[in-house]
Design a protein around this motif. Structure first.
Motif, PDB file in Angstrom:
ATOM      1  N   LEU A  82      -2.205   4.167 -10.322  1.00  0.00           N
ATOM      2  CA  LEU A  82      -2.677   4.132  -9.536  1.00  0.00           C
ATOM      3  C   LEU A  82      -2.150   2.127  -8.134  1.00  0.00           C
ATOM      4  N   LEU A  83      -2.716   0.905  -9.456  1.00  0.00           N
ATOM      5  CA  LEU A  83      -2.748  -0.052  -8.043  1.00  0.00           C
ATOM      6  C   LEU A  83      -1.398  -0.818  -8.647  1.00  0.00           C
ATOM      7  N   LEU A  86       0.877  -1.124  -4.859  1.00  0.00           N
ATOM      8  CA  LEU A  86      -0.229  -1.741  -3.879  1.00  0.00           C
ATOM      9  C   LEU A  86       0.832  -2.872  -3.936  1.00  0.00           C
ATOM     10  N   TRP A  90      -3.396  -6.901  -1.930  1.00  0.00           N
ATOM     11  CA  TRP A  90      -3.661  -5.886  -2.263  1.00  0.00           C
ATOM     12  C   TRP A  90      -4.096  -5.346  -3.490  1.00  0.00           C
ATOM     13  N   ALA A  94      -7.553  -5.263  -5.383  1.00  0.00           N
ATOM     14  CA  ALA A  94      -8.071  -3.670  -6.554  1.00  0.00           C
ATOM     15  C   ALA A  94      -8.658  -4.613  -8.296  1.00  0.00           C
ATOM     16  N   LEU A  98     -12.288  -3.594  -9.326  1.00  0.00           N
ATOM     17  CA  LEU A  98     -11.849  -2.818 -10.734  1.00  0.00           C
ATOM     18  C   LEU A  98     -13.220  -3.403 -11.436  1.00  0.00           C
TER      19      LEU A  98
ATOM     20  N   PHE B 230     -16.853  -8.593   0.579  1.00  0.00           N
ATOM     21  CA  PHE B 230     -16.281  -8.447   0.150  1.00  0.00           C
ATOM     22  C   PHE B 230     -15.749  -6.972   0.846  1.00  0.00           C
ATOM     23  N   ILE B 234     -13.092  -5.081   3.041  1.00  0.00           N
ATOM     24  CA  ILE B 234     -11.478  -4.269   2.930  1.00  0.00           C
ATOM     25  C   ILE B 234     -11.907  -2.921   3.128  1.00  0.00           C
ATOM     26  N   LEU B 275     -15.063   0.700  -2.253  1.00  0.00           N
ATOM     27  CA  LEU B 275     -13.876  -0.207  -1.726  1.00  0.00           C
ATOM     28  C   LEU B 275     -13.189  -0.154  -2.313  1.00  0.00           C
ATOM     29  N   LEU B 276     -12.642   0.949  -3.831  1.00  0.00           N
ATOM     30  CA  LEU B 276     -11.937   1.145  -4.772  1.00  0.00           C
ATOM     31  C   LEU B 276     -10.614   2.569  -3.797  1.00  0.00           C
ATOM     32  N   LEU B 279      -9.143   0.672  -0.921  1.00  0.00           N
ATOM     33  CA  LEU B 279      -7.690  -0.125  -2.175  1.00  0.00           C
ATOM     34  C   LEU B 279      -7.013   0.487  -1.942  1.00  0.00           C
ATOM     35  N   VAL B 280      -6.754   1.781  -2.667  1.00  0.00           N
ATOM     36  CA  VAL B 280      -6.065   2.088  -3.319  1.00  0.00           C
ATOM     37  C   VAL B 280      -5.436   3.376  -2.375  1.00  0.00           C
ATOM     38  N   PRO B 283      -5.231   0.515   1.971  1.00  0.00           N
ATOM     39  CA  PRO B 283      -5.586  -0.689   2.342  1.00  0.00           C
ATOM     40  C   PRO B 283      -5.373  -1.439   3.508  1.00  0.00           C
ATOM     41  N   MET B 293      -1.942  -8.178   6.888  1.00  0.00           N
ATOM     42  CA  MET B 293      -1.464  -9.184   5.621  1.00  0.00           C
ATOM     43  C   MET B 293      -0.801  -9.933   5.293  1.00  0.00           C
TER      44      MET B 293
END
Lengths: 295, 298
Positions: A82-83, A86, A90, A94, A98, B230, B234, B275-276, B279-280, B283, B293
């Motif tokens: 998933l991460l 990015l 980001w 993230a 988490l 925060f 986002i 939030l997550l 972001l995923v 973004p 960014m």
């Protein structure tokens, strides 16, 4: 007198070493240029599974460490899908998210984690075992430093595009670093849970996440000894201050962190600083060639 | 139905506080390139100062708020000068400034803990707006009105400042490229100081309205705001005032409705889940551009 002093400082050293394991976990990810605070979440996975094993089947420390390491690794492997796609900033944010979500999960999975009350665990670890673990991680990192993987990780951190042009797969290198960091953080979580003997939703929260990256950066991100020195300074120094003046140890920690970052941006352990005195480095060679061009 | 509308209103007034904080936090992130872990403590100190002025000095509420906001802004300027300025000259990435901001966070949080003795203080009841009135079947708290007014002032004020004035243009320029901005005749040191002041002052205002809405202040007040702010930044989209406000309001409503209809313990789950997810999967947030960014100096 001496034994009293030793007892007092032994627990400081134990906690410093637990934090060093966490900082090493952050460092392993940083090695490949992945700035991650997710170590706190992997630590929670290790810590709470250790507590569960201890409560339900009185599992010994070896079993706890193995399970913590494997679960940390698996969690990191799942999350890396998933991460890691990015972009780096980001990705860092993230991992903050988490850590925030981990606390929510701990609070909701009351049956296994004790929810807001937390859970207790019997201490089955001593300083010797912690030191062996830290030494083991360091040995592995020292061996890897000049290996094919180590060089590839360094290249990806410095410039992923160039590394890719040289035949390194940046995604793969980052994924390996992230998963390895999950493994070490899982172990660190088991160690911390055993040392604390009580863990709750706030044990593996933002404070720990910040502490591990602060210790890593304080010590230096360019050598594996950095996180250990950083954790010793970060955890140890406030304790030393506390024994002379009460109540200002946290103020000192904060001020110290700012001062070190401002005056020593590469951290306390900087291989470049040392190498410069001995043999010419690629940096120096570059500087020399630039001078020649100028001439 | 009435309950639903009432809870949506309550959510909006809570979200207004998150949105105000998020706007200040996002300003520092977008313009100065600092992911500031210490931003919540600016809010805490703003709240603490106003509580002290109102309760112990007997000052009027509005004057106290003004002093508290200015004090929080000056605190942010001092922090920027000590902890971020020396690092900015070396460029680099997000990491060094994040680490110094963690140092500042530890310091200011510990200082707030010492100053309050880790105790929660309550506003003197007669000094602050209390109670509520009914309008169109809605029960509206006076403190809720202050939160919403604060959001309107900050939202319109900052948007106008950034897009209608020379200073605002300079701030956006510094956010995009400090080098190009200084070549264009902008004094970056002054602009950075103004930005830091504004973002700290806005954080202070958020802390003050948070304190008024619960009538209490303690040294952890800003920590919850930091996490929610925060999330608002986002979700809304990095570097966009409108998006941040929308994100903050969304979080406030989602939290209150979750607490009302699902479970009180899942309040944070919905916020951080959103939030997550953002972001995923998205973004750049609701409004942010994909390149924001990358072009920002981070």
């Amino acid at each position: 007198m001496m034994t009293e002093l030793w007892d007092q400082y032994r627990s400081v050293i134990e906690f410093a070493m637990a934090n060093a394991l966490f900082a090493l976990a952050s460092w392993i990810a940083m090695w490949a240029g992945v700035f991650s605070l997710a170590g706190a979440s992997f630590g929670a996975v290790g810590g709470f599974s250790a507590a569960y094993l201890d409560q339900t089947m009185q599992a010994g420390i070896i079993v706890q460490l193995l399970v913590g390491a494997i679960l940390g690794l698996l969690t990191a492997a799942i999350l890396s899908v998933l991460l890691l796609k990015l972009e780096s900033h980001w990705m860092a944010m993230a991992t903050v998210a988490l850590v925030l979500i981990t606390r929510v999960i701990i609070l909701s999975a009351e049956k296994y984690t004790g929810g807001s009350v937390g859970t207790s665990i019997s201490r089955q670890i001593d300083l010797f075992v912690v030191l062996v673990l830290v030494a083991g991680v360091c040995y592995a990192l020292a061996r890897l430093r000049r290996s094919r993987y180590g060089l590839a990780a360094h290249a990806v951190r410095e410039d992923a595009a160039v590394a890719a042009a040289l035949g390194v797969n940046p995604f793969q290198v980052r994924a390996i670093a992230f998963i390895a960091s999950g493994l070490v953080a899982g172990i660190a979580g088991v160690v911390l849970a055993n040392l604390l003997r009580y863990i709750g939703p706030d044990t593996f929260f933002i404070t720990l996440a910040f502490t591990m990256v602060a210790a890593m950066v304080l010590g230096g991100t360019y050598h594996w000894a950095g996180p250990i020195v950083g954790a010793l300074v970060f955890v140890g120094l406030p304790e030393v201050v506390k024994s002379y003046v009460q109540g200002i140890d946290e103020l000192m920690t904060g001020a110290l962190l700012v001062a070190i970052m401002v005056f020593m941006p590469r951290g306390l352990i900087d291989p470049r600083r040392r190498r410069r005195k001995e043999t010419p480095t690629p940096d120096d060679a570059e500087a020399t060639s630039r001078m020649e061009v100028a001439r | 139905m009435d309950l639903l509308i009432q809870q949506i209103f309550n959510g909006l007034s809570l979200g207004a506080i998150y949105a105000v904080f998020g706007v200040g936090f996002g300003l520092m992130l977008a313009t100065l390139g600092v992911l500031n872990a210490a931003h919540g403590t600016f809010a805490t100190w703003g709240g603490l100062i106003v509580l002290y002025l109102v309760n112990d000095m007997g000052l009027g509420l509005w004057l106290s708020i003004l002093i508290g906001v200015i004090a929080a802004g000056l605190l942010a300027v001092a922090v920027d000068f000590i902890a971020f300025q020396p690092i900015r000259s070396r460029s680099g990435d997000l990491l060094p400034a994040l680490i110094t901001s963690i140092g500042v966070w530890i310091f200011l949080l510990a200082a707030a803990q010492i100053a309050t003795g880790a105790k929660t203080s309550r506003y003197a009841p007669e000094a602050t707006p209390q109670g509520s009135f009914t309008l169109l079947g809605l029960s509206i708290g006076r403190a809720q009105l202050i939160s919403i007014a604060a959001l309107i002032i900050v939202g319109f004020g900052l948007h106008a400042l950034l897009h209608r004035t020379k200073v605002g243009a300079a701030m956006r320029a510094v956010g995009t490229s400090p080098m190009a901005a200084s070549l264009g005749g902008v004094n970056p040191v002054l602009i950075v100081a103004i930005t830091a002041f504004l973002s700290g002052a806005i954080a202070g205002l958020a802390g003050i309205t948070m304190g008024l809405s619960t009538s209490t202040v303690n040294f952890l007040l800003g920590e919850a705001l930091l996490l929610k702010g925060f999330a608002a930044v986002i979700i809304g989209g990095f570097g966009d005032v409108r998006g941040t406000i929308l994100g903050g309001l969304l979080i406030g409503v989602a939290e209150v409705l979750t607490a009302q209809y699902v479970s009180g313990s899942l309040r944070d789950a919905i916020t951080f889940g959103l939030l997550l997810a953002f972001l995923v999967f998205r973004p750049r947030g609701l409004f942010g551009s994909a390149t924001a960014m990358k072009t920002a100096r981070a």
